[in-house]
Scaffold this active site. Structure first.
Site, PDB file in Angstrom:
ATOM      1  N   LEU A  16      74.332 -16.512 -17.238  1.00 16.89           N
ATOM      2  CA  LEU A  16      73.844 -17.220 -16.049  1.00 16.89           C
ATOM      3  C   LEU A  16      72.394 -17.659 -16.179  1.00 16.89           C
ATOM      4  O   LEU A  16      71.958 -18.580 -15.495  1.00 16.89           O
ATOM      5  CB  LEU A  16      73.998 -16.333 -14.804  1.00 16.89           C
ATOM      6  CG  LEU A  16      75.431 -15.973 -14.404  1.00 16.89           C
ATOM      7  CD1 LEU A  16      75.414 -15.042 -13.200  1.00 16.89           C
ATOM      8  CD2 LEU A  16      76.242 -17.223 -14.099  1.00 16.89           C
ATOM      9  N   GLY A  20      62.079 -14.007 -20.653  1.00 14.71           N
ATOM     10  CA  GLY A  20      61.390 -12.801 -21.098  1.00 14.71           C
ATOM     11  C   GLY A  20      62.385 -11.868 -21.759  1.00 14.71           C
ATOM     12  O   GLY A  20      63.103 -12.252 -22.673  1.00 14.71           O
ATOM     13  N   ASP A 178      58.963 -12.654  -5.956  1.00 15.07           N
ATOM     14  CA  ASP A 178      59.372 -13.883  -6.652  1.00 15.07           C
ATOM     15  C   ASP A 178      60.237 -14.744  -5.734  1.00 15.07           C
ATOM     16  O   ASP A 178      61.310 -15.210  -6.123  1.00 15.07           O
ATOM     17  CB  ASP A 178      60.109 -13.560  -7.946  1.00 15.07           C
ATOM     18  CG  ASP A 178      60.163 -14.761  -8.894  1.00 15.07           C
ATOM     19  OD1 ASP A 178      59.411 -15.732  -8.658  1.00 15.07           O
ATOM     20  OD2 ASP A 178      60.952 -14.728  -9.853  1.00 15.07           O
TER      21      ASP A 178
END
Length: 732
Positions: A16, A20, A178
């Site tokens: 998906l 990092g 985030d």
């Protein structure tokens, strides 16, 4: 990972995304009936020494505990399981079917960034990577406008729904860290918003009582543009999520990514209101949400949510209607002639006296209102709008039927960006003076700012019925049509405007925008050239002229136009970037490096500029510098497949084959059908004598591009070299 079963039950069926050392997969739970789908998130530390594993395990355990606590909310995915396997860590969560909110954002009507160059392909060629500056229309021709974006009520609804979720999160003393459009899904089954990817969350108490040592494992958390200053420095607050939510709302209103928004160089505050039409009340809320100083923001989602609810309640209020006052019943009088004559004489005297007094008061009020009107005009011309507004209000108090004052008040409110109030004042002026040309025109501009294009066009049409040769009305009509993407009609209106007033800069500029949107580049050049004849020092017009020349492959002319743009606005980072493109197309790579270095110095998070800077170094065969720039671009945008691919090419040319293979792996993860990346990956595998893997990679290249002759030949060579290591690697 595809086809692998984790924890003896979760069968991986699709990748998906990720970045990092975190990757996310779609999986089937083999221990539940009906091929139950779930999401598996993998954390793979880049190092496996005991200290790194200890810190990674603590981070992962903390995340799992937070997710478990939050998962009871209907708008947050449930946590099903978490476990460690082969020194890698996995979370298993509920799979939400839907799309992320980035797909609901309407970008401004500008040429899109086309990405960087692959092997033998040129870098992005479509003008500035951030697009042209927002369309510059509106009354007085001074403020920029947004050609895309949502209406205010739609954005308020999305913001309220997001804040309701964040309110629950903040009540648990958790910061998401985030919040961005890609981490907000709209669920297919009911259209509700779901907040995902809590991989960045951190409990406040953990940060206070157990701070990370300076030399410990560092995980990059947050997305540029949505991440406020204190968070980027490793000190997030609850209000950091509020900043992100406000940035998302502004992006929905303007269509512009937050990290592309200009900022005040003195205060670092985002400059956005000239690119959207919103009520002053909502603008005030958003401004507070995105304050640079976290202490000036709302402290939590709950406080922000309350402000949004009060805003929506104020919009739904009604104006009370006062009942009529019944006239007093007349009492019958007996005729008394003499008394009547005496009373009549007294009444006449009193009446004359009263009339004289009223006349005197009205004359005095009229004189004072005129004086206040003139004072307001003087203050307006000095740009002292608040003081001008106060003078007009005092004049209206003295003389409520003074149409010219209502008109001037409306103009002042427009300058203060109070567009709804401006429209109401224009309405009052028109009510008092139905044939008021300037009021009909100004009303059109206010309506256009309120994104009511159809009503704005009708208002301009009324002005033109009064005076068919009125340039301001033709220009405003063109603006409204441009906002409605009715470009041919907009051009016709602008041509009328410049016919009646040839030196009307803004009409020429906007006419160029309309032609550019229709890809009528030669006509756009004519318009922009006329605009810079009128305003030679206008950087926006030179910039867009350069973009159009670039589309026409007139690279030298484009370069010269961008030179003018940066001369008149040295901090115009988009123009420096586009200047670099023109230089690259002319193969003037050293100069292109200088232009891109200027762009990234002005805007360090400009990933397209970092990418093209890397390509410029690549063309100069300065591969180490190219790799460094590609890496910076990929840190900012890890989903740029061509960035991974070209980084791999540079590493290959330095004979760092294992590094190159890793970069090519990332490229095909992001873009599985990337035939060139599969081919180059095969070449790198040949270089390290992994001929079987190389053949499989060439097969992938051929599958996605059956006529790929170089891949077919390379596969044949690899097959003949199984067990023979004599083949030397070739230059990429």
């Amino acid at each position: 990972m595809l086809g692998i079963t984790l924890g003896t039950r979760y069968n991986i069926i699709r990748h998906l995304g990720g970045g990092g050392f975190a990757q996310t997969y779609l999986a089937e739970d083999k221990q539940l009936p009906g091929n139950h789908l779930c999401v598996v998130k993998q954390l793979k530390p880049q190092a496996t020494d005991p200290e790194t594993l200890r810190i990674a395990r603590r981070l992962f355990d903390t995340e799992a505990q937070v997710l478990y606590k939050l998962g009871n909310h209907d708008r947050i995915p449930q946590l099903f399981a978490y476990f460690e396997e082969n020194q890698e860590f996995y979370l298993v969560q509920e799979f939400i079917e839907g799309h992320d909110l980035s797909q609901e954002i309407t970008p401004p009507q500008t040429p899109p960034y086309q990405g960087g160059a692959g092997l033998g392909s040129p870098p992005y060629q479509g003008g500035a990577g951030l697009g042209s500056p927002p369309y510059q229309g509106g009354a007085g021709g001074g403020s920029s406008r947004n050609a895309g974006g949502m209406k205010e009520d739609e954005v308020v609804a999305i913001l309220q729904e997001l804040l309701e979720i964040l309110d629950f999160v903040h009540q648990q003393n958790v910061i998401h860290r985030d919040v961005n459009p890609r981490n907000i899904l709209r669920r297919d089954r009911d259209g509700k918003l779901v907040l995902i990817d809590f991989g960045a969350v951190k409990e406040i108490t953990t940060q206070i009582t157990n701070p990370q040592p300076k030399n410990s494992l560092s995980v990059s958390i947050g997305t540029p543009g949505y991440m406020p200053s204190e968070q980027s420095h490793g000190n997030p607050k609850l209000s950091s999520d509020i900043y992100a939510a406000g940035a998302i709302a502004i992006q929905f209103l303007t269509g512009i990514n937050p990290h592309q928004m200009p900022k005040n160089p003195d205060t670092e505050e985002i400059i956005w209101q000239d690119k959207a039409s919103v009520s002053p009340e909502f603008a005030k809320i958003l401004d507070r949400m995105v304050k640079y100083d976290f202490r000036q923001r709302y402290s939590s989602a709950g406080e922000t949510l309350q402000a949004i609810k009060e805003l929506r309640n104020s919009f739904s209020g009604t104006v009370p209607v006062l009942p009529r006052v019944a006239a007093a019943a007349k009492q019958p009088h007996k005729p008394r002639r003499k008394l009547y004559l005496k009373i009549g004489a007294i009444a006449s005297f009193i009446g004359i006296t009263i009339l004289a007094s009223i006349y005197g008061v009205n004359t005095f009020n009229s004189a004072n209102a005129t004086e206040l009107h003139n004072r307001g005009i003087t203050l307006y011309n000095l740009s002292k709008f608040e003081e001008a507004l106060a003078a007009y209000d005092r004049a209206i108090t003295l003389r409520p039927d003074y149409a010219e004052v209502w008109q001037e008040k409306a103009k002042t409110l427009y300058e203060l960006k109070k567009y709804k109030e401006s429209q109401s004042a224009y309405d009052k002026a028109i009510e008092l003076k139905p044939e008021y040309l300037e009021a009909w025109t100004g009303r059109g501009y206010a309506l256009d700012k309120l994104q009511q294009s159809k009503e704005a066009i009708a208002s301009f049409d009324n002005a033109l019925k009064i005076q068919p040769d009125y340039p301001a009305a033709w220009e405003g009509r063109g603006d409204a049509l441009l906002d409605s993407q009715r470009y041919e009609e907009a051009i016709a209106s602008y041509e009328k405007a410049v016919h009646f007033q040839p030196n009307l800069y803004q009409a020429w500029y906007n006419r160029g925008q309309a032609h550019q949107n229709l890809k009528q580049y030669d006509r756009a050049v004519e318009s922009y050239q006329k605009a810079v004849e009128i305003k030679f020092d206008n950087s926006d017009a030179w910039y867009n002229l350069g973009n159009v020349f670039l589309e026409l492959n007139k690279n030298q002319e484009a370069f010269e136009a961008y030179e003018k743009a940066v001369r008149f606005q040295p901090n115009f980072y988009q123009a420096w970037y586009s200047k670099g493109i023109a230089l690259l197309k002319m193969r003037r790579h050293e100069e292109a490096v200088e232009a891109y270095e200027k762009a990234v110095k002005l805007k360090p998070d400009y990933h397209q500029a970092w990418y093209n800077l890397g390509w410029s170094y690549h063309e100069l065969r300065k591969y180490e510098a190219a790799i460094e720039c590609y890496s910076k671009a990929l840190d900012l945008n890890p989903k740029e497949s061509q960035g991974w691919y070209n980084r791999g090419n540079a590493q290959y040319n330095l004979k760092r084959y294992e590094d190159a293979i890793a970069s090519y792996n990332e490229a095909v993860y992001v873009k599985p059908d990337y035939s060139e990346a599969w081919y180059s990956r095969g070449n790198a595998l040949v270089a390290v004598k992994r001929f079987g893997d190389a053949i499989a990679s060439y097969d992938k290249a051929i599958r996605y591009k059956p006529d790929y002759g170089a891949a077919v030949e390379a596969k044949k060579r690899a097959e003949s070299q199984l067990g023979n290591n004599s083949e030397q690697p070739k230059q990429q």
